[in-house]
Write an enzyme that holds these catalytic residues in place. Sequence first.
Site, PDB file in Angstrom:
ATOM      1  N   SER A  64      -5.953  -0.224  -1.128  1.00 29.51           N
ATOM      2  CA  SER A  64      -4.570  -0.500  -1.529  1.00 29.51           C
ATOM      3  C   SER A  64      -4.408  -1.033  -2.946  1.00 29.51           C
ATOM      4  O   SER A  64      -3.280  -1.280  -3.383  1.00 29.51           O
ATOM      5  CB  SER A  64      -3.923  -1.473  -0.541  1.00 29.51           C
ATOM      6  OG  SER A  64      -3.620  -0.818   0.666  1.00 29.51           O
ATOM      7  N   LYS A  67      -1.882   0.759  -5.153  1.00 31.07           N
ATOM      8  CA  LYS A  67      -0.446   0.493  -5.152  1.00 31.07           C
ATOM      9  C   LYS A  67       0.010  -0.069  -6.499  1.00 31.07           C
ATOM     10  O   LYS A  67       1.185   0.067  -6.867  1.00 31.07           O
ATOM     11  CB  LYS A  67      -0.097  -0.453  -3.997  1.00 31.07           C
ATOM     12  CG  LYS A  67      -0.229   0.236  -2.639  1.00 31.07           C
ATOM     13  CD  LYS A  67      -0.208  -0.722  -1.472  1.00 31.07           C
ATOM     14  CE  LYS A  67      -0.400   0.051  -0.156  1.00 31.07           C
ATOM     15  NZ  LYS A  67      -0.669  -0.818   0.990  1.00 31.07           N
ATOM     16  N   SER A 128       1.949  -5.122   0.509  1.00 32.74           N
ATOM     17  CA  SER A 128       0.997  -4.042   0.745  1.00 32.74           C
ATOM     18  C   SER A 128       1.435  -3.088   1.854  1.00 32.74           C
ATOM     19  O   SER A 128       0.616  -2.584   2.631  1.00 32.74           O
ATOM     20  CB  SER A 128      -0.392  -4.601   1.059  1.00 32.74           C
ATOM     21  OG  SER A 128      -1.391  -3.650   0.771  1.00 32.74           O
ATOM     22  N   GLU A 164      -1.722   6.850   1.898  1.00 28.50           N
ATOM     23  CA  GLU A 164      -2.135   5.948   2.966  1.00 28.50           C
ATOM     24  C   GLU A 164      -2.272   6.671   4.307  1.00 28.50           C
ATOM     25  O   GLU A 164      -3.212   6.422   5.062  1.00 28.50           O
ATOM     26  CB  GLU A 164      -1.134   4.790   3.101  1.00 28.50           C
ATOM     27  CG  GLU A 164      -1.199   3.784   1.964  1.00 28.50           C
ATOM     28  CD  GLU A 164      -2.406   2.863   2.052  1.00 28.50           C
ATOM     29  OE1 GLU A 164      -3.218   3.009   2.986  1.00 28.50           O
ATOM     30  OE2 GLU A 164      -2.530   1.991   1.169  1.00 28.50           O
TER      31      GLU A 164
END
Length: 298
Positions: A64, A67, A128, A164
């Site tokens: 993550s 991001k 997140s 994701e």
Amino acid sequence: MTKLSILLISFFTFQAFSQTTSDLRKELNQIITTKKATVGISIKSIEDKDTLSINGNLKAPLMSVFKFHIALTVLNKVDEGKLSLGQKIFIKKKDLNENTWSPMREDYPEGNMDLTLDKLLRYTVSHSDNNGCDLLIKLVGGTKEVQKFINKQGIKDFVIKVNEKQMETWKNLYINTTTPLATTELLEKFYKGVILKETTKKYLYQIMVETSRGLTWLKAGLPEGTELAHRTGISGTNDNNLRVAMNDVGIVKLPNGKHFIISVYLKEITETKEDTEKIIADIAKATWNYFTKRKLDN
């Protein structure tokens, strides 16, 4: 003062700095050497330029952390006038995958609602949110657009091909990659205002400071109340207790108002989650002590 005196002072100042840097490197190596993980570290003082890296070119799964890269791409389009933070985005119930981390889904389980781009970015960057992440990727035109924009910033060691949802497949966890050094370079360019306009830069920096994830990672190694603008990333484990990656990268504000960047990536981990968190926290603590001691010494 004679030229010889100036040269001697310069020499011993350099020696003291070199030894301190060497001490930090030694301490970091002691933290990571015996651990059941491959660790890559990149550290850089933004204002003073001193750097240190261990396995800085490690090709590490992003998880993550990507991001941050996605948010940069989105906010660039805000700078260009193609998007606005106040614009509303309709989110369908089918957009809210139930088998993933998503505070947004917990808040709006039925979906079919409008959220501003600002709210979507806050869910994705500060908390997140994986569903928010995939919506942002779609909004900017897919992972290829993120790849193109980050490469345009001069960052070559960066790959993004899956979102994701696609990373629910184990083998896909290894596809999106970068290096500690590439991350530090991107964070420095971001902080210096090279990538975004001042308003959007400050906005992204602040929502990174407000992150609710990884409180026992980098943040745990810093004194309480320290300003840390960061982005975390972690995979699950397989049946053999193998964790693909655990990462934490960010910008730390020192008591003297200066800043250092720290990018920590761990891959192929068989330590417990708690022990892995402690590795990251110990790296942050050692780095903080180095920079604050340098202030006293100089």
